[in-house]
Design an enzyme around this catalytic site. Structure first.
Site, PDB file in Angstrom:
ATOM      1  N   ASN A 376       0.850  -1.193   0.000  1.00 57.87           N
ATOM      2  CA  ASN A 376       0.000   0.000   0.000  1.00 57.87           C
ATOM      3  C   ASN A 376       0.884   1.242   0.000  1.00 57.87           C
ATOM      4  OD1 ASN A 376      -2.263   1.748   0.339  1.00 57.87           O
ATOM      5  ND2 ASN A 376      -1.846   1.796   2.520  1.00 57.87           N
ATOM      6  N   GLU A 377       1.072   1.865   1.161  1.00 60.60           N
ATOM      7  CA  GLU A 377       1.936   3.055   1.209  1.00 60.60           C
ATOM      8  C   GLU A 377       3.304   2.610   1.707  1.00 60.60           C
ATOM      9  OE1 GLU A 377      -0.258   5.894   3.541  1.00 60.60           O
ATOM     10  OE2 GLU A 377      -1.363   6.582   1.774  1.00 60.60           O
TER      11      GLU A 377
HETATM   12  O1  AHR Z   1      -7.786   6.265   3.354  1.00 59.19           O
HETATM   13  C1  AHR Z   1      -7.291   6.248   4.650  1.00 59.19           C
HETATM   14  C2  AHR Z   1      -5.818   5.867   4.695  1.00 59.19           C
HETATM   15  O2  AHR Z   1      -5.060   6.828   4.043  1.00 59.19           O
HETATM   16  C3  AHR Z   1      -5.443   4.596   3.993  1.00 59.19           C
HETATM   17  O3  AHR Z   1      -5.612   3.492   4.776  1.00 59.19           O
HETATM   18  C4  AHR Z   1      -4.001   4.787   3.688  1.00 59.19           C
HETATM   19  O4  AHR Z   1      -3.595   4.111   2.530  1.00 59.19           O
HETATM   20  C5  AHR Z   1      -3.837   6.276   3.606  1.00 59.19           C
HETATM   21  O5  AHR Z   1      -2.835   6.710   4.448  1.00 59.19           O
END
Ligand code: AHR
Length: 670
Positions: A376-377
């Site tokens: 993800n991030e």
């Molecule tokens: O959308 C909320 C959060 O924002 C998500 O979980 C993450 O990917 C981002 O930091």
């Protein structure tokens, strides 16, 4: 698309004034295709989006697996929590026994998610697994209760269920609610002869779920997603994919198979913000990967699952060398196998190990998965920022090598991390190109100034690199004005003209987050808000929907005041894009006036001659802070109208005064 109220546009047809903005749309020259995946949805179980939200289960902690087994329950009389139940991965259950006197009650009462809400005349399907461990027969009285009422009406709907024998069996009963109750509870009394009875996986769903499925979704919320016509559906997160540690990462294999045996996972959003603390927020996985794929099919969306790359949340685990928080590079095999098995689950033949699981769940046909996100991030570190090196991309490469070798047609999605610019973005973007991912996922939750000054963001992107997936974005008001309001949604509409003009490089975009329970949110703004009985669509939702249903098939070249595009900051606060739709033969022009004055427009439709009637869709409002609410859900909605297109000297001509702070779409049949 819904039919919106019609207004007559008195402003249409004004003569061209000095400050008129001339928009030239070249309708003869079809530009880049707009991908069918362009506008989609991103789902994460945040803000009670899944359990307590889209997933229509009404019982909280139905399997008694929360760390405190009776969280969400009140237990009375002679009860005992035991842990040798019939479901291996959810071993807890409750034993109900005689309370010592016939007039004493033994039983359980569930508080639901912010209450058990029932609607007048609606029918609910109650189910549980039960047995009489010492043999014999027992009776359970199941009721909807209103604890604010004393007297017979307290248990305002009831049904008896007879339990028989020493073997665990599933029992079901339907209960019709005679009234609407927002804050009720579900009560179970051991009654009749009060023979000892074990109960497990106690569940309550409305019968009327989305597509009538038993393990179903809330119909109104699923319908709202369908109405967005999402081209792509990214799931299951977000940060919950990563977990705060490896153990709490989302594990798709735990989310498939019979719901009774899907193990509970914690939900990081229960404690991420101390000021929005929800200690009873967990993931039941009742809405799991099978259900996600099924929804993609229902909506006609491409599925885009995201899996853990072996790095737990890097925000919360800043030192990647610390043992236990990240998987060592040479120990990634089981994680990579999870990715390969997921593709087999989605696409494999019914006699393959995971294709069989899918078939047994009722879907022998493949789901035709085409995309897979890894991480993800996530990010790498340079010398100035920790010096830990290519922590993410080294792992991504291992995934990529294995997936490409076995499934060369699957499109891989990488990421440029949590920031849309800065050292980490600059480090990762070229690495995505080196690794030859098909797309990379960009995230930007930014304030008004950012949205107003990034109109040309994608115009300068490398056309030879991977394509872009704007996987999470939303305009967050500065100075802590981080709630849904009209102005920020308008700026999202303005920004999206830049996404659309650059459809050759941007192939997907999904606003985030999608859902929020009004009593249980951790993050805002959000696209769709709800309580247990109602929902409303925010203005940001309508912006997304308007783009999705008017995305066309090809970009059309457009100039404003003779310049190729609207500038980085628009021109006089005006932003625009245009597309052609081959299926309908329509030229579709989107204009966003972010300024606080009405602006005259002269839209020249090059390549078209003569007069016509154009359809106009307008999203506007007076107050910057205005928004829809549960009580006034349609305060701000798109309004449909029409206007005349004139026969100009060389081309058809549409004159309009676009009001201040307005998003307007013009649709003209070619
Ligand atoms: O959308 C909320 C959060 O924002 C998500 O979980 C993450 O990917 C981002 O930091």
């Amino acid at each position: 698309m819904r039919k919106f109220a019609t207004i007559s546009l008195l402003t249409i047809g004004l003569s061209v004034a000095a400050q008129t903005h001339v928009l030239d749309v070249n309708t003869k020259k079809l530009g880049a295709p707009v991908q069918p995946t362009m506008y989609g949805i991103f789902f994460e179980d945040i803000n009670y989006a899944a359990d307590g939200g889209l997933y229509a289960e009404m019982v909280k902690n139905r399997s008694f697996e929360f760390p405190q087994s009776l969280m969400g329950w009140r237990a009375y009389g002679n009860f005992e929590v035991r842990s040798d139940g019939p479901f291996e991965r959810n071993p807890h259950y409750v034993r109900l026994g005689y309370a010592g006197h016939n007039d004493k009650f033994t039983g359980l009462e569930n508080e639901g998610f912010f209450g058990i809400a029932t609607k007048k005349d609606a029918t609910y399907r109650f189910s549980l697994w039960a047995r009489c461990p010492e043999g014999g027969k027992s009776t359970l009285e199941v009721s909807f209760v209103d604890n604010d009422t004393m007297g017979e009406d307290q248990r305002f709907a009831r049904v008896n269920i007879n339990i028989e024998g020493k073997e665990w069996k599933k029992y079901t009963a339907e209960i019709k609610s005679p009234r609407t109750e927002a804050k009720g509870a579900l009560r179970i009394f051991l009654t009749g002869k009060k023979v000892t009875t074990d109960v497990e996986h106690i569940s309550l769903f409305p019968v009327d779920t989305w597509k009538g499925r038993e393990n179903g979704m809330r119909k109104d919320l699923a319908q709202a997603l369908y109405d967005m016509r999402p081209g792509v559906f990214r799931f299951p997160g977000g940060c919950i994919v990563e977990g705060v540690n490896l153990e709490s990462r989302y594990q798709w294999k735990n989310s498939v198979g019979p719901v009774e045996n899907r193990p509970l996972n914690e939900n990081r959003w229960h404690y991420t913000f101390g000021h929005r603390f929800y200690p009873d927020y967990f993931q039941s996985y009742g809405l799991g990967f099978f259900e996600f794929f099924q929804l993609c099919e229902d909506f006609g969306s491409e599925a885009l699952p995201v899996i853990s790359c072996g790095l737990s949340c890097q925000f919360q685990n800043p030192d990647p060398t610390k043992p236990g928080v990240h998987v060592a590079l040479d120990s990634l095999d089981s994680y990579i196998q999870d990715a390969l098995d997921l593709i087999e689950f989605a696409n494999g033949p019914v006699d393959s190990q995971w294709g069989k699981v899918r078939a047994e769940m009722g879907h022998p046909e493949p789901f035709n998965l085409k995309y897979l996100g890894v991480g993800n991030e996530q990010w790498d570190y340079d010398e100035q920022h920790g010096g830990f090196g290519p922590v993410f991309t080294a792992r991504l490469k291992k995934f990529s090598d294995a997936i490409r070798a076995k499934y060369p047609n699957i499109k891989l999605i990488g990421t440029t991390g949590p920031n849309s610019e800065g050292w980490d973005f600059d480090l990762l973007q070229p690495r995505m190109k080196e690794l030859k991912v098909d797309l990379y996922d960009e995230h930007y939750y930014r304030n008004e100034n950012w949205f107003l000054s990034h109109g040309l963001r994608y115009d300068s992107y490398d056309r030879k690199g991977p394509r872009v997936f704007a996987g999470e974005y939303a305009c967050h008001g500065a100075n802590n004005h981080k709630w849904n309001h009209y102005y920020t949604s308008l700026l999202e509409a303005a920004h999206m003209t830049g996404i659309e003009r650059n459809a050759d490089i941007v192939h997907m975009a999904t606003y985030a987050p999608l859902f929020a329970h009004v009593e249980g949110w951790q993050w805002r703004p959000d696209a769709i808000w709800f309580d247990n009985l109602r929902m409303f669509k925010s203005v940001s939702y309508y912006v997304q929907q308007l783009y999705a249903v008017n995305k066309g098939t090809n970009v059309l070249p457009l100039t404003m005041q003779g310049k190729p595009v609207a500038g980085q900051e628009g021109q006089d606060g005006l932003f625009a894009s245009s597309v052609f739709d081959k299926a309908t033969g329509e030229v579709i022009i989107k204009v966003v006036n972010t300024s606080d004055k009405a602006q005259p427009l002269s839209i020249q439709l090059q390549g078209m001659k003569g007069t016509r009637t154009a359809q106009i869709i307008t999203l506007t409002h007076d107050g910057d802070d205005d928004e829809n609410t549960l009580d006034n859900p349609e305060k701000i909605i798109p309004i449909e109208g029409s206007c005349q297109v004139d026969a100009g000297k060389k081309s058809s001509l549409l004159l309009d005064d676009i009001p201040a702070k307005t998003f307007r779409i013009y649709k003209v049949k070619k």
